[in-house]
Design an enzyme around this catalytic site. Structure first.
Site, PDB file in Angstrom:
ATOM      1  N   ASP A  84       5.561   0.054  12.042  1.00 52.08           N
ATOM      2  CA  ASP A  84       4.313  -0.579  11.579  1.00 52.08           C
ATOM      3  C   ASP A  84       4.221  -2.047  11.962  1.00 52.08           C
ATOM      4  O   ASP A  84       3.197  -2.676  11.712  1.00 52.08           O
ATOM      5  CB  ASP A  84       4.195  -0.441  10.052  1.00 52.08           C
ATOM      6  CG  ASP A  84       3.972   0.996   9.647  1.00 52.08           C
ATOM      7  OD1 ASP A  84       4.074   1.305   8.457  1.00 52.08           O
ATOM      8  OD2 ASP A  84       3.708   1.835  10.538  1.00 52.08           O
ATOM      9  N   ARG A 114       1.454  14.089  13.823  1.00 53.14           N
ATOM     10  CA  ARG A 114       1.826  13.848  12.432  1.00 53.14           C
ATOM     11  C   ARG A 114       1.824  15.116  11.579  1.00 53.14           C
ATOM     12  O   ARG A 114       1.079  15.270  10.631  1.00 53.14           O
ATOM     13  CB  ARG A 114       0.932  12.759  11.840  1.00 53.14           C
ATOM     14  CG  ARG A 114       1.000  11.512  12.707  1.00 53.14           C
ATOM     15  CD  ARG A 114       0.454  10.288  12.109  1.00 53.14           C
ATOM     16  NE  ARG A 114       1.212   9.833  10.959  1.00 53.14           N
ATOM     17  CZ  ARG A 114       0.763   8.874  10.155  1.00 53.14           C
ATOM     18  NH1 ARG A 114      -0.417   8.352  10.371  1.00 53.14           N
ATOM     19  NH2 ARG A 114       1.486   8.483   9.121  1.00 53.14           N
ATOM     20  N   ARG A 146      -8.190  -0.666   5.385  1.00 51.29           N
ATOM     21  CA  ARG A 146      -7.390   0.402   4.744  1.00 51.29           C
ATOM     22  C   ARG A 146      -6.090  -0.165   4.182  1.00 51.29           C
ATOM     23  O   ARG A 146      -5.582   0.306   3.185  1.00 51.29           O
ATOM     24  CB  ARG A 146      -7.033   1.483   5.771  1.00 51.29           C
ATOM     25  CG  ARG A 146      -8.194   2.299   6.242  1.00 51.29           C
ATOM     26  CD  ARG A 146      -7.698   3.508   6.998  1.00 51.29           C
ATOM     27  NE  ARG A 146      -6.649   4.168   6.240  1.00 51.29           N
ATOM     28  CZ  ARG A 146      -5.894   5.145   6.745  1.00 51.29           C
ATOM     29  NH1 ARG A 146      -6.068   5.541   7.975  1.00 51.29           N
ATOM     30  NH2 ARG A 146      -4.962   5.713   6.018  1.00 51.29           N
ATOM     31  N   CYS A 197      -3.910  12.037  13.880  1.00 51.38           N
ATOM     32  CA  CYS A 197      -4.629  10.756  13.807  1.00 51.38           C
ATOM     33  C   CYS A 197      -4.389  10.041  15.130  1.00 51.38           C
ATOM     34  O   CYS A 197      -3.716  10.556  16.018  1.00 51.38           O
ATOM     35  CB  CYS A 197      -4.160   9.930  12.618  1.00 51.38           C
ATOM     36  SG  CYS A 197      -2.570   9.182  12.881  1.00 51.38           S
ATOM     37  N   LYS A 213       0.856  -1.205   0.000  1.00 50.42           N
ATOM     38  CA  LYS A 213       0.000   0.000   0.000  1.00 50.42           C
ATOM     39  C   LYS A 213       0.885   1.246   0.000  1.00 50.42           C
ATOM     40  O   LYS A 213       0.650   2.191  -0.761  1.00 50.42           O
ATOM     41  CB  LYS A 213      -0.878  -0.019   1.244  1.00 50.42           C
ATOM     42  CG  LYS A 213      -1.441   1.322   1.651  1.00 50.42           C
ATOM     43  CD  LYS A 213      -2.305   1.247   2.869  1.00 50.42           C
ATOM     44  CE  LYS A 213      -1.556   1.446   4.154  1.00 50.42           C
ATOM     45  NZ  LYS A 213      -1.264   2.842   4.523  1.00 50.42           N
ATOM     46  N   ASN A 214       1.922   1.244   0.829  1.00 55.82           N
ATOM     47  CA  ASN A 214       2.738   2.457   0.999  1.00 55.82           C
ATOM     48  C   ASN A 214       3.733   2.678  -0.130  1.00 55.82           C
ATOM     49  O   ASN A 214       4.424   3.684  -0.141  1.00 55.82           O
ATOM     50  CB  ASN A 214       3.437   2.443   2.363  1.00 55.82           C
ATOM     51  CG  ASN A 214       2.429   2.616   3.488  1.00 55.82           C
ATOM     52  OD1 ASN A 214       1.261   2.939   3.249  1.00 55.82           O
ATOM     53  ND2 ASN A 214       2.863   2.384   4.714  1.00 55.82           N
TER      54      ASN A 214
HETATM   55  C1  EPZ Z   1       4.732   6.688   6.575  1.00 51.03           C
HETATM   56  O1  EPZ Z   1       3.980   7.697   7.206  1.00 51.03           O
HETATM   57  C2  EPZ Z   1       3.806   5.494   6.431  1.00 51.03           C
HETATM   58  N1  EPZ Z   1       2.668   5.873   5.594  1.00 51.03           N
HETATM   59  C3  EPZ Z   1       3.334   5.053   7.822  1.00 51.03           C
HETATM   60  O2  EPZ Z   1       2.540   3.890   7.660  1.00 51.03           O
HETATM   61  C4  EPZ Z   1       4.549   4.694   8.661  1.00 51.03           C
HETATM   62  O3  EPZ Z   1       4.125   4.346   9.961  1.00 51.03           O
HETATM   63  C5  EPZ Z   1       5.501   5.906   8.721  1.00 51.03           C
HETATM   64  O4  EPZ Z   1       5.854   6.311   7.389  1.00 51.03           O
HETATM   65  C6  EPZ Z   1       6.789   5.579   9.474  1.00 51.03           C
HETATM   66  O5  EPZ Z   1       7.441   4.503   8.855  1.00 51.03           O
HETATM   67  C7  EPZ Z   1       2.829   5.920   4.246  1.00 51.03           C
HETATM   68  O6  EPZ Z   1       3.900   5.682   3.717  1.00 51.03           O
HETATM   69  C8  EPZ Z   1       1.615   6.282   3.448  1.00 51.03           C
HETATM   70  P1  EPZ Z   1       6.800  10.028   8.621  1.00 51.03           P
HETATM   71  P2  EPZ Z   1       4.526   9.228   7.224  1.00 51.03           P
HETATM   72  O7  EPZ Z   1       6.634  11.313   7.889  1.00 51.03           O
HETATM   73  O8  EPZ Z   1       5.360   9.487   6.029  1.00 51.03           O
HETATM   74  C9  EPZ Z   1       7.476  13.252  12.000  1.00 51.03           C
HETATM   75  C10 EPZ Z   1       0.695   2.564   7.869  1.00 51.03           C
HETATM   76  O9  EPZ Z   1       0.462   1.884   8.844  1.00 51.03           O
HETATM   77  N2  EPZ Z   1       7.275  14.261  10.920  1.00 51.03           N
HETATM   78  O10 EPZ Z   1       7.922   9.114   8.239  1.00 51.03           O
HETATM   79  O11 EPZ Z   1       3.356  10.096   7.485  1.00 51.03           O
HETATM   80  C11 EPZ Z   1       6.218  12.477  12.315  1.00 51.03           C
HETATM   81  O12 EPZ Z   1       5.427  13.178  13.250  1.00 51.03           O
HETATM   82  C12 EPZ Z   1       1.171   3.970   8.049  1.00 51.03           C
HETATM   83  O13 EPZ Z   1       0.636   2.179   6.675  1.00 51.03           O
HETATM   84  C13 EPZ Z   1       7.433  15.606  11.216  1.00 51.03           C
HETATM   85  O14 EPZ Z   1       7.707  15.985  12.351  1.00 51.03           O
HETATM   86  O15 EPZ Z   1       5.462   9.198   8.501  1.00 51.03           O
HETATM   87  C14 EPZ Z   1       6.752  11.182  12.870  1.00 51.03           C
HETATM   88  O16 EPZ Z   1       7.044  11.348  14.240  1.00 51.03           O
HETATM   89  C15 EPZ Z   1       0.932   4.440   9.446  1.00 51.03           C
HETATM   90  N3  EPZ Z   1       7.251  16.526  10.216  1.00 51.03           N
HETATM   91  C16 EPZ Z   1       8.063  10.973  12.099  1.00 51.03           C
HETATM   92  O17 EPZ Z   1       8.388  12.239  11.537  1.00 51.03           O
HETATM   93  C17 EPZ Z   1       6.939  16.151   8.936  1.00 51.03           C
HETATM   94  O18 EPZ Z   1       6.814  17.039   8.062  1.00 51.03           O
HETATM   95  C18 EPZ Z   1       7.955   9.969  10.962  1.00 51.03           C
HETATM   96  O19 EPZ Z   1       6.840  10.327  10.176  1.00 51.03           O
HETATM   97  C19 EPZ Z   1       6.782  14.778   8.664  1.00 51.03           C
HETATM   98  C20 EPZ Z   1       6.967  13.851   9.669  1.00 51.03           C
END
Ligand code: EPZ
Length: 430
Positions: A315, A125, A407, A120, A22-23
């Site tokens: 995850d 996030r 999802r 969420c 999915k990702n």
């Molecule tokens: C991706 O989310 C995945 N989703 C998530 O999978 C996964 O848990 C996550 O990466 C971590 O591996 C998709 O790829 C669609 P991040 P993402 O930006 O990109 C902080 C699932 O179960 N952050 O890597 O949204 C954030 O708060 C989902 O399929 C900022 O501070 O996660 C977090 O603490 C759930 N500012 C950390 O970075 C930003 O601009 C990692 O978030 C962006 C992120």
């Protein structure tokens, strides 16, 4: 809302085929916005997030068609024109990954109006790094009524350092940079396989990207990208979930159509607690492989700290926690990526688990027999851990709000039934 009814206690036996990731599919679909030519994606998982993103693309005025193939769906996308560069709150709040349209829209059309995703269940996030990077590429960003307005009259290559490693942040900026003038270097970039798969797709479309999969990605902008056909990589989290399902039920599974190279940390941590995982035969026709998993006679307590790839994935944390309720001793789980990703602990405790949560750390005291109960899913991966617990519990478990599972898992109850689980979906109308 649909529910799952599970009668636990049966070891899983047999072979299960893993779907596309999915990702990886989500950014691949938004990458199609970068060209007016046809982009064909194969091995798409039949999950709700993909349908949600397709609806968003259609709202933007982008044509697409989907065909049901033997393994996954095939989607053809043609973003010839843009009728409406808006990603509305109603869709973005359903799926935060909608924010992945931002980079491609600004790069190709010079304008995007995307709802701020909001938080969420697992955390705030923010997307501040996505926006900071787009601004550094030359976009003008402002906010009104909960929406991001991004405009650019052409983007220009830049150097950008991610204060925090962000998967979709890296993907958004990598896509935007493909059409920027000059060279962009992303430092402290995410190294996930899904980022690498996106870079492979973009390069097949005519982009010039080096270093995907490392913390430093270099993108030399090009004038335009062209259409292509591409197959999505297997879902490493679905594969890890099924490996854990076999372990928690004391069964033996062949997990087929996966990529073991994406599961090194997961296989290593399962091995440490007594779960044997080994490769089965050579690569299949599509380059994927099978893994055989067999639960040991007894599970030992373990320790896991979630980290960005190639570390143990956040995850998989909830699934690992469910498993550790069946291990002898005290297991320690530290969640470093999200600030509120232990919601499943409360539901597992209702089934008899002994889990103490203190901030980012959870301690699981096992082994505690689990008994079936009425529980509620809260987010995608927490829901998966509740299914695993239900498979191991004595008696009947009823899980509410399984739309969270739909999802990201393709027909999980059908795949589990095929390998011996007693699980059924109760639709609201039933
Ligand atoms: C991706 O989310 C995945 N989703 C998530 O999978 C996964 O848990 C996550 O990466 C971590 O591996 C998709 O790829 C669609 P991040 P993402 O930006 O990109 C902080 C699932 O179960 N952050 O890597 O949204 C954030 O708060 C989902 O399929 C900022 O501070 O996660 C977090 O603490 C759930 N500012 C950390 O970075 C930003 O601009 C990692 O978030 C962006 C992120």
């Amino acid at each position: 809302m649909d529910k799952f009814r599970i009668f636990g206690g049966r070891p899983l036996e047999g072979r299960v085929a893993i779907s596309g990731a999915k990702n990886a599919a989500l950014p691949a679909m938004t990458a199609a916005l970068l060209t007016d030519q046809r982009v064909i994606l194969n091995n798409l998982p039949r999950v709700r997030d993909i349908s949600t993103l397709r609806s968003l693309l259609e709202d933007l005025g982008v044509d697409s068609s989907v065909t049901h193939e033997a393994h996954g769906n095939r989607i053809e996308i043609e973003a010839r024109q843009l009728l409406n560069p808006v990603a509305p709150y109603e869709l973005v709040k359903q799926m935060r990954a909608s924010v992945l349209v931002l980079g491609p829209l600004v790069a190709r059309f010079g304008h995007a109006r995307v709802s701020l995703p909001g938080g969420c269940a697992i955390g705030v996030r923010p997307i501040n790094l996505h926006l900071k990077g787009l601004a550094k590429l030359g976009a003008t960003i402002n906010f009104e009524h909960g929406y991001i307005n991004a405009r650019a009259n052409g983007l220009r290559g830049t150097d950008f350092y991610f204060d925090t490693i962000s998967v979709t942040g890296t993907e958004n900026l990598m896509m935007a940079a493909t059409l920027a003038e000059g060279v962009t270097v992303l430092e402290n970039a995410a190294r996930e396989p899904e980022v690498q798969d996106l870079a492979n797709l973009l390069n097949k479309m005519g982009a010039d990207i080096e270093g995907a999969g490392t913390e430093k990605i270099r993108i030399r902008g090009v004038r335009r990208l062209h259409g292509v056909e591409h197959s999505i990589i297997p879902d490493r989290i679905e594969a890890g979930t099924f490996l854990t399902a076999a372990a928690i039920t004391g069964g033996e599974l062949v997990v087929d159509r996966c990529d073991p190279a994406h599961l090194t940390a997961v296989v290593a941590k399962l091995g440490e607690v007594g779960v044997q995982v080994r490769r089965e035969g050579g690569p299949g026709s599509n380059g994927t492989q099978a893994l055989t998993v067999k639960a040991g006679s007894k599970l030992q307590a373990g320790e896991v700290t979630t980290q960005e790839y190639p570390g143990f994935p956040t995850d998989m944390q909830a699934q690992y926690m469910a498993l550790m309720t069946q291990a002898e001793g005290s297991s320690v789980i530290t969640e470093t990526i999200f600030e509120n990703r232990f919601l499943h602990a409360l539901e597992l405790a209702r089934m008899g688990a002994d889990i103490t949560v203190n901030g980012r750390r959870a301690v699981v005291l096992g082994r505690t027999p689990l008994s079936g109960a009425k529980i509620q899913a809260s987010d995608l991966r927490a829901s998966a851990s509740l299914v695993l617990a239900g498979l191991a519990a004595e008696g009947e478990t009823l899980i509410d709000r399984v739309y969270h599972i739909d999802r990201g898992y393709e027909r999980i109850e059908e795949k589990l039934t095929q390998v011996g689980a007693r699980i059924s979906r109760i639709s609201e109308s039933d």
